[in-house]
Design a protein around this motif. Structure first.
Motif, PDB file in Angstrom:
ATOM      1  N   ILE A  38      -7.924   3.288   2.397  1.00  0.00           N
ATOM      2  CA  ILE A  38      -7.133   3.402   3.501  1.00  0.00           C
ATOM      3  C   ILE A  38      -7.540   4.821   4.216  1.00  0.00           C
ATOM      4  CG2 ILE A  38      -5.556   2.009   2.965  1.00  0.00           C
ATOM      5  CD1 ILE A  38      -3.527   4.379   2.215  1.00  0.00           C
ATOM      6  N   LYS A  39      -7.226   4.869   5.410  1.00  0.00           N
ATOM      7  CA  LYS A  39      -7.407   5.916   6.398  1.00  0.00           C
ATOM      8  C   LYS A  39      -6.090   6.361   6.850  1.00  0.00           C
ATOM      9  CE  LYS A  39     -11.868   5.993   8.583  1.00  0.00           C
ATOM     10  NZ  LYS A  39     -12.855   5.397   9.709  1.00  0.00           N
ATOM     11  N   LYS A  40      -6.059   7.688   7.272  1.00  0.00           N
ATOM     12  CA  LYS A  40      -4.669   8.248   7.984  1.00  0.00           C
ATOM     13  C   LYS A  40      -3.623   8.033   6.816  1.00  0.00           C
ATOM     14  CE  LYS A  40      -6.447   8.085  12.351  1.00  0.00           C
ATOM     15  NZ  LYS A  40      -6.960   9.218  12.878  1.00  0.00           N
ATOM     16  N   ARG A  41      -3.591   8.820   5.592  1.00  0.00           N
ATOM     17  CA  ARG A  41      -2.674   8.597   4.563  1.00  0.00           C
ATOM     18  C   ARG A  41      -1.380   9.013   5.049  1.00  0.00           C
ATOM     19  NH1 ARG A  41      -4.917   7.101   0.062  1.00  0.00           N
ATOM     20  NH2 ARG A  41      -7.160   6.851   0.121  1.00  0.00           N
ATOM     21  N   GLY A  42      -1.326  10.106   5.922  1.00  0.00           N
ATOM     22  CA  GLY A  42      -0.135  10.753   6.205  1.00  0.00           C
ATOM     23  C   GLY A  42       0.793   9.653   6.927  1.00  0.00           C
ATOM     24  N   ARG A  43       0.236   8.578   7.441  1.00  0.00           N
ATOM     25  CA  ARG A  43       1.056   7.672   8.348  1.00  0.00           C
ATOM     26  C   ARG A  43       1.609   6.522   7.361  1.00  0.00           C
ATOM     27  NH1 ARG A  43      -2.980   6.215  13.279  1.00  0.00           N
ATOM     28  NH2 ARG A  43      -3.150   8.155  14.204  1.00  0.00           N
ATOM     29  N   THR A  44       1.246   6.694   6.057  1.00  0.00           N
ATOM     30  CA  THR A  44       1.886   5.752   4.995  1.00  0.00           C
ATOM     31  C   THR A  44       3.338   6.341   4.462  1.00  0.00           C
ATOM     32  OG1 THR A  44       0.969   7.137   2.967  1.00  0.00           O
ATOM     33  CG2 THR A  44      -0.460   5.321   3.639  1.00  0.00           C
TER      34      THR A  44
ATOM     35  N   PHE B  79       0.933  -1.451   0.014  1.00  0.00           N
ATOM     36  CA  PHE B  79       0.069   0.082   0.059  1.00  0.00           C
ATOM     37  C   PHE B  79       0.982   1.206  -0.119  1.00  0.00           C
ATOM     38  CE2 PHE B  79      -2.273  -3.572   2.147  1.00  0.00           C
ATOM     39  CZ  PHE B  79      -3.154  -3.463   1.480  1.00  0.00           C
ATOM     40  N   HIS B  80       0.350   2.410  -0.649  1.00  0.00           N
ATOM     41  CA  HIS B  80       1.109   3.618  -0.311  1.00  0.00           C
ATOM     42  C   HIS B  80       0.146   4.838  -0.159  1.00  0.00           C
ATOM     43  CE1 HIS B  80      -0.638   4.077  -4.391  1.00  0.00           C
ATOM     44  NE2 HIS B  80      -0.200   2.852  -4.656  1.00  0.00           N
ATOM     45  N   PHE B  81       0.497   6.100  -0.032  1.00  0.00           N
ATOM     46  CA  PHE B  81      -0.118   7.197   0.068  1.00  0.00           C
ATOM     47  C   PHE B  81      -1.424   7.383  -0.748  1.00  0.00           C
ATOM     48  CE2 PHE B  81      -1.267  11.794  -0.445  1.00  0.00           C
ATOM     49  CZ  PHE B  81      -1.202  12.208   0.852  1.00  0.00           C
ATOM     50  N   PHE B  82      -1.232   6.765  -2.164  1.00  0.00           N
ATOM     51  CA  PHE B  82      -2.476   6.903  -3.098  1.00  0.00           C
ATOM     52  C   PHE B  82      -3.470   5.835  -3.132  1.00  0.00           C
ATOM     53  CE2 PHE B  82       0.934   9.994  -4.703  1.00  0.00           C
ATOM     54  CZ  PHE B  82       0.036  11.159  -4.384  1.00  0.00           C
ATOM     55  N   SER B  83      -3.057   4.747  -2.205  1.00  0.00           N
ATOM     56  CA  SER B  83      -3.914   3.425  -2.461  1.00  0.00           C
ATOM     57  C   SER B  83      -5.346   3.668  -1.971  1.00  0.00           C
ATOM     58  CB  SER B  83      -3.367   2.344  -1.309  1.00  0.00           C
ATOM     59  OG  SER B  83      -2.097   2.081  -1.651  1.00  0.00           O
TER      60      SER B  83
END
Length: 265
Positions: A148-154, A141-145
């Protein structure tokens, strides 16, 4: 530069082989492998045993299955049994519904230091993509997946760890799904408290006892990224009893509990 400790990755599981499969696939993708993986199985049905047997055929490190009979939620007990079997100095603990970023183990080992334990956060995988991730066995998974929630944590940005502070008190951000500690420290406080009932509090109560013997916490931010697979909330009917035990541990500065890992050593 610290020498990297030898490590045992320990994960509890209960009757969710689809999630465990993705977790084990994510172990195989690690940039640095743990020295062994131990599945602490709280009484799952045979499907889980079969899955582990399949993985054991070509797993890159020893994959150990520690099982006991299903007698309601006994996570502290099965975790104590599993960690008692751990052969290595440093324990990395993740939940059985976690998919690890490829650098997850590497990050835990990089920041491991005597006198501290580490705790990280998690990115939430939402319910609407579960069918896809299970059918396609997605572990990346990555930022643009999607979903998902809480993208900053990717975002993995190790530079930020230069500013990580030590926590003398237990942080409210502590999550048992992503943490690590020294096995010798865990034994000093007698491990998880088997007096706790049902789901919840076992990790934070154990960590409180680490603080009570002078161990400090360090939060892993933007490293050791973990993706948490959505599931229904656990039964919290016993949580008040557990809160009372945790409060007593904190206020009385309890360091050693009666029913712990010493039964299995």
């Amino acid at each position: 530069m610290n020498k990297r400790p030898s490590s045992s990755l320990v994960t509890p599981t209960y009757n969710w082989p689809q999630a465990l499969e993705l977790l084990l696939l994510s172990v195989k993708r690690q940039t640095i492998l743990p020295d062994e993986v131990i599945v602490a199985d709280d009484g799952s049905k045979p499907e889980t045993t079969e899955l582990i047997k399949q993985f054991q055929k070509d797993f890159p490190v020893p994959l150990i299955h520690v099982w006991h009979e299903d007698n309601g939620n006994q996570k502290p007990k099965i975790m104590n049994k599993a960690i008692a079997k751990a052969k290595y100095d440093y324990i990395i603990e993740i939940d059985g519904d976690i998919i690890m970023h490829p650098n997850f183990v590497e990050d835990h080992l990089k920041y491991a230091a005597k006198g501290i334990y580490l705790f990280g956060s998690r990115v939430n995988i939402q319910k609407n993509i579960l069918d896809t991730i299970f059918s396609k066995k997605i572990t990346f998974f990555h930022f643009f997946s999607k979903g998902i929630k809480k993208r900053g944590r990717t975002l993995r940005i190790p530079f930020f760890m230069n500013f990580a502070k030590l926590h003398e008190k237990r942080s409210s951000k502590l999550r048992g799904c992503n943490m690590s500690f020294w096995k010798e420290d865990f034994i000093k406080i007698n491990g998880f408290n088997e007096a706790l009932v049902g789901w919840g509090i076992d990790d934070s109560e154990m960590i409180q006892r680490l603080h009570n013997i002078g161990i400090q916490g360090k939060r892993l931010k933007n490293v050791a990224i973990a993706y948490h697979i959505y599931h229904k909330e656990q039964d919290k009917s016993h949580i008040e009893i557990n809160h009372i035990i945790e409060k007593e541990t904190t206020e009385k500065k309890i360091t050693f509990i009666e029913k712990g890992i010493n039964q299995y050593l």
